[in-house]
Design an enzyme around this catalytic site. Structure first.
Site, PDB file in Angstrom:
ATOM      1  N   GLY A 130       0.843  -1.202   0.000  1.00  0.00           N
ATOM      2  CA  GLY A 130       0.000   0.000   0.000  1.00  0.00           C
ATOM      3  C   GLY A 130       0.874   1.246   0.000  1.00  0.00           C
ATOM      4  N   ASP A 190       5.708 -10.113   4.884  1.00  0.00           N
ATOM      5  CA  ASP A 190       4.960 -10.943   3.920  1.00  0.00           C
ATOM      6  C   ASP A 190       5.788 -11.307   2.679  1.00  0.00           C
ATOM      7  OD1 ASP A 190       2.913 -10.464   5.688  1.00  0.00           O
ATOM      8  OD2 ASP A 190       1.950  -8.933   4.468  1.00  0.00           O
ATOM      9  N   HIS A 193       1.001 -11.326  15.950  1.00  0.00           N
ATOM     10  CA  HIS A 193       1.950 -10.217  15.783  1.00  0.00           C
ATOM     11  C   HIS A 193       3.317 -10.464  16.402  1.00  0.00           C
ATOM     12  CE1 HIS A 193      -1.784  -8.288  14.598  1.00  0.00           C
ATOM     13  NE2 HIS A 193      -1.056  -7.332  14.038  1.00  0.00           N
TER      14      HIS A 193
HETATM   15  O1  F6P Z   1       1.554  -6.923   6.253  1.00  0.00           O
HETATM   16  C1  F6P Z   1       2.060  -7.422   7.434  1.00  0.00           C
HETATM   17  C2  F6P Z   1       1.003  -8.061   8.256  1.00  0.00           C
HETATM   18  O2  F6P Z   1       1.568  -8.492   9.463  1.00  0.00           O
HETATM   19  C3  F6P Z   1       0.248  -9.204   7.579  1.00  0.00           C
HETATM   20  O3  F6P Z   1       0.991 -10.396   7.578  1.00  0.00           O
HETATM   21  C4  F6P Z   1      -1.022  -9.247   8.376  1.00  0.00           C
HETATM   22  O4  F6P Z   1      -2.077  -9.776   7.610  1.00  0.00           O
HETATM   23  C5  F6P Z   1      -1.262  -7.801   8.677  1.00  0.00           C
HETATM   24  O5  F6P Z   1      -0.016  -7.148   8.577  1.00  0.00           O
HETATM   25  C6  F6P Z   1      -1.835  -7.512  10.032  1.00  0.00           C
HETATM   26  O6  F6P Z   1      -2.139  -6.167  10.088  1.00  0.00           O
HETATM   27  P1  F6P Z   1      -2.454  -5.335  11.397  1.00  0.00           P
HETATM   28  O7  F6P Z   1      -1.172  -5.159  12.140  1.00  0.00           O
HETATM   29  O8  F6P Z   1      -2.983  -4.049  10.884  1.00  0.00           O
HETATM   30  O9  F6P Z   1      -3.422  -6.137  12.192  1.00  0.00           O
END
Ligand code: F6P
Length: 357
Positions: A113, A136, A281
């Protein structure tokens, strides 16, 4: 004199600080007068003029530090073109703040993005250099992104830890791995962790084939089975749904993933005990692994070199073991995905790993 802006945008990951340090050290060591301004919390800082000047001490001791010293936020590309709640034109505001500080260049660290907006700013006439960040590894134009290897290590450790308890209890375990809509992280962590089944978005699965693979293992005398499941994994049936229908289905999950549905189906159809583990996370947290520290430092240093030469409009990436510069318009808006016909997938299959296809 060079005046540089810097910002980190999107989901954080390991080695963001190492990359920024790489840029800064290269510029400071070039003995040219340099001023670096750090915009806070991603594009928000650039839109609303929230920044601070960064000096040598800001970059000292951050090579091993996770997260980002500048803070980050998600600002979807489609919202960039829309005015904020007070009617502010975000793109114009970013341009104004760039020009107000008389910047020579803006260094943007981010994923997919982020790159769309970076390219938009380039089209609007700003000098931009980007660095490829994401666990990713789904960014077009680079074989590798920083953060990916650190996340592979963490997801692998999660799988390793599950092995012992799965074996003790003779259970089927699903470890849900991040990766958004792509399977690089799951594929690599799954192979490194010795998973028996790997489910990734690029290869839609048939739940009956998954169950067959588990049964075969048990028939051969294995007490347990480990599945590495990408958060974006999708069944063959769901792959036939329209985007809208599938989105609606995902809204029914507590966590937007298919892991619990897969667990339920396996338990009901096989009668086996199934558990789900979601490292979530943690995969983005903590210190960068040594590979990422070196990799991000190299990318940052090359970005510094381009800035010193006044070459703008590129992402610094990695192709065929070389650090390369890729025009931003080639990167923006494209998703890099696992090729189901790639040699790594074929090799995994030859190792006996089932993809449920
Ligand atoms: O793009 C990195 C990532 O950790 C993805 O693997 C996951 O789908 C997304 O971000 C999670 O996003 P957020 O931290 O906004 O929940």
């Amino acid at each position: 004199m060079k005046r540089i802006g810097m910002l980190t945008s999107g989901g954080d990951c390991q080695a963001l600080n190492a990359a920024m340090r790489g840029v800064a050290k290269t510029l400071f060591n070039a003995k040219e007068d340099v001023e670096i301004y750090g915009f806070l919390d991603g594009y928000k800082g650039l839109i609303y003029g929230k920044f601070r000047m960064l000096t040598g001490s800001d970059f000292s001791g951050i090579l091993t530090k996770g997260g980002t010293i500048l803070g980050s936020s998600r600002m979807p590309f489609k919202l960039m073109r829309e005015p904020d709640e007070n009617g502010l034109n975000k793109v114009e505001a970013m341009k104004q703040n760039y020009h107000k500080l008389q910047l020579d260049c803006l260094v943007i660290l981010g994923g997919n993005g982020t790159h769309k907006t970076a390219n938009l700013l380039k089209e609007e006439g700003l000098n931009i250099i980007t660095l490829p960040k994401t666990i990713d590894n789904d960014l077009w134009g680079t074989d590798m992104t920083f953060g990916f290897q650190s996340a592979v290590n963490i997801a692998t450790e999660a799988i390793d830890n599950i092995h012992t308890t799965a074996a003790s209890h003779g259970r089927v375990f699903i470890i849900e791995v991040m990766g958004h809509k792509v399977g690089f992280l799951t594929l690599n962590a799954g192979m490194a962790g010795g998973a028996d089944v790997i489910l990734i978005p690029e290869i839609p699965y048939d739940i009956n084939k998954v169950i067959d693979a588990i049964k075969e293992r048990h028939d051969r005398g294995s007490r347990f089975t480990i599945l590495a499941v990408a958060e974006g994994a999708i069944s063959k049936e769901d792959a036939k749904l329209s985007k809208k229908e599938y989105k609606k289905k995902l809204e029914n999950y507590t966590y937007p993933s298919v892991s619990y549905e897969i667990a339920d189906q396996i338990a009901k159809k096989s009668g086996m005990e199934v558990r789900v583990t979601v490292p979530g996370h943690t995969q983005r947290g903590g210190t960068p692994c040594p590979y990422d520290r070196v990799f991000a430092s190299r990318l940052g240093s090359e970005a510094g070199k381009l800035i010193l030469k006044g070459e703008y409009g590129f992402m610094v990436g990695y192709k065929n073991r070389e650090i390369v510069k890729v025009p931003l318009e080639e990167v923006a808006g494209k998703l890099k995905m696992v090729d189901p016909g790639s040699s790594i997938v074929k090799e995994a299959k030859m190792l006996g790993i089932s993809f449920g296809d």
